[in-house]
Design a protein around this motif. Structure first.
Motif, PDB file in Angstrom:
ATOM      1  N   ASP A   3      33.969  36.902  46.485  1.00 50.88           N
ATOM      2  CA  ASP A   3      32.881  36.409  45.652  1.00 50.88           C
ATOM      3  C   ASP A   3      32.812  37.197  44.358  1.00 50.88           C
ATOM      4  O   ASP A   3      32.878  38.422  44.365  1.00 50.88           O
ATOM      5  N   LYS A   6      27.885  38.066  39.327  1.00 53.34           N
ATOM      6  CA  LYS A   6      27.315  37.588  38.070  1.00 53.34           C
ATOM      7  C   LYS A   6      26.828  38.785  37.275  1.00 53.34           C
ATOM      8  O   LYS A   6      26.237  39.705  37.834  1.00 53.34           O
ATOM      9  N   LEU A  59      30.092  22.543  29.909  1.00 51.43           N
ATOM     10  CA  LEU A  59      29.209  21.898  30.883  1.00 51.43           C
ATOM     11  C   LEU A  59      27.919  21.419  30.237  1.00 51.43           C
ATOM     12  O   LEU A  59      27.402  20.355  30.543  1.00 51.43           O
ATOM     13  N   ALA A  70      32.855  26.233  31.960  1.00 54.91           N
ATOM     14  CA  ALA A  70      33.474  26.626  33.235  1.00 54.91           C
ATOM     15  C   ALA A  70      34.984  26.579  33.056  1.00 54.91           C
ATOM     16  O   ALA A  70      35.525  25.611  32.509  1.00 54.91           O
ATOM     17  N   ASN A  74      39.178  27.813  37.866  1.00 53.32           N
ATOM     18  CA  ASN A  74      38.272  28.374  38.876  1.00 53.32           C
ATOM     19  C   ASN A  74      37.821  27.285  39.835  1.00 53.32           C
ATOM     20  O   ASN A  74      37.317  26.250  39.405  1.00 53.32           O
ATOM     21  N   ASP A  75      38.003  27.525  41.127  1.00 57.68           N
ATOM     22  CA  ASP A  75      37.583  26.525  42.107  1.00 57.68           C
ATOM     23  C   ASP A  75      36.236  26.899  42.725  1.00 57.68           C
ATOM     24  O   ASP A  75      35.886  26.457  43.806  1.00 57.68           O
ATOM     25  N   ASP A  76      35.493  27.745  42.018  1.00 59.86           N
ATOM     26  CA  ASP A  76      34.161  28.102  42.495  1.00 59.86           C
ATOM     27  C   ASP A  76      33.135  27.590  41.486  1.00 59.86           C
ATOM     28  O   ASP A  76      33.471  26.841  40.583  1.00 59.86           O
ATOM     29  N   ASP A  77      31.901  27.978  41.659  1.00 60.70           N
ATOM     30  CA  ASP A  77      30.876  27.463  40.743  1.00 60.70           C
ATOM     31  C   ASP A  77      30.513  28.462  39.650  1.00 60.70           C
ATOM     32  O   ASP A  77      29.403  28.470  39.143  1.00 60.70           O
ATOM     33  N   THR A  78      31.478  29.332  39.313  1.00 62.04           N
ATOM     34  CA  THR A  78      31.214  30.292  38.248  1.00 62.04           C
ATOM     35  C   THR A  78      31.311  29.620  36.878  1.00 62.04           C
ATOM     36  O   THR A  78      31.901  28.549  36.730  1.00 62.04           O
ATOM     37  N   TYR A  79      30.739  30.269  35.900  1.00 61.20           N
ATOM     38  CA  TYR A  79      30.699  29.738  34.535  1.00 61.20           C
ATOM     39  C   TYR A  79      30.534  30.910  33.584  1.00 61.20           C
ATOM     40  O   TYR A  79      30.352  32.047  34.012  1.00 61.20           O
TER      41      TYR A  79
END
Length: 127
Positions: A3, A6, A59, A70, A74-79
């Motif tokens: 993970d 942030k 986005l 984004a 990246n295959d996660d929800d980070t930005y």
């Protein structure tokens, strides 16, 4: 996949929100300080550093206020988000960065933003 953490980092910038927004939201503005070259096709932005290209999707954006991207790989929800904040009393303008990094790359990620924003301030003639 570990993970990402942030983090938020704030820089006071002596420039109007309108001018600053041009530098965070347009390919020509971003290529002045954030990457060597930036191109966009609709909401997909291509950032080029040392000949390597990375694509990000815009986005959300609000004129003179913020942009949010984004990274496509990246295959996660980070930005990453760049928000312009004006202090109601002093009218100081800040650029508020939100980004994500692996725990062992956190200091490096912050330093990278510090270096890039130093370039931005230089371009803007801000101290």
């Amino acid at each position: 996949m570990s993970d990402k953490i942030k983090f938020e980092i704030e820089f006071v910038i002596q420039a109007s929100p309108q001018l600053l927004y041009q530098y965070i939201s347009t390919p020509s503005g971003l290529s002045e300080w954030y990457a060597d070259n930036v191109n966009s096709r609709s909401e997909i932005f291509s950032f080029i550093w040392d000949g390597a290209e990375e694509k990000a999707k815009m986005l959300k954006r609000k004129s003179d206020e913020f942009v949010k991207f984004a990274w496509e790989e990246n295959d996660d929800d980070t930005y990453f988000e760049m928000k312009i904040i004006v202090d109601e009393i002093t009218k100081d303008v800040s650029l508020f960065i939100t980004d994500f990094a692996e725990e062992d790359e956190l200091d490096e990620a912050k330093m990278l933003w510090e270096n890039q924003v130093a370039d931005l301030k230089h371009v803007l003639g801000s101290k």
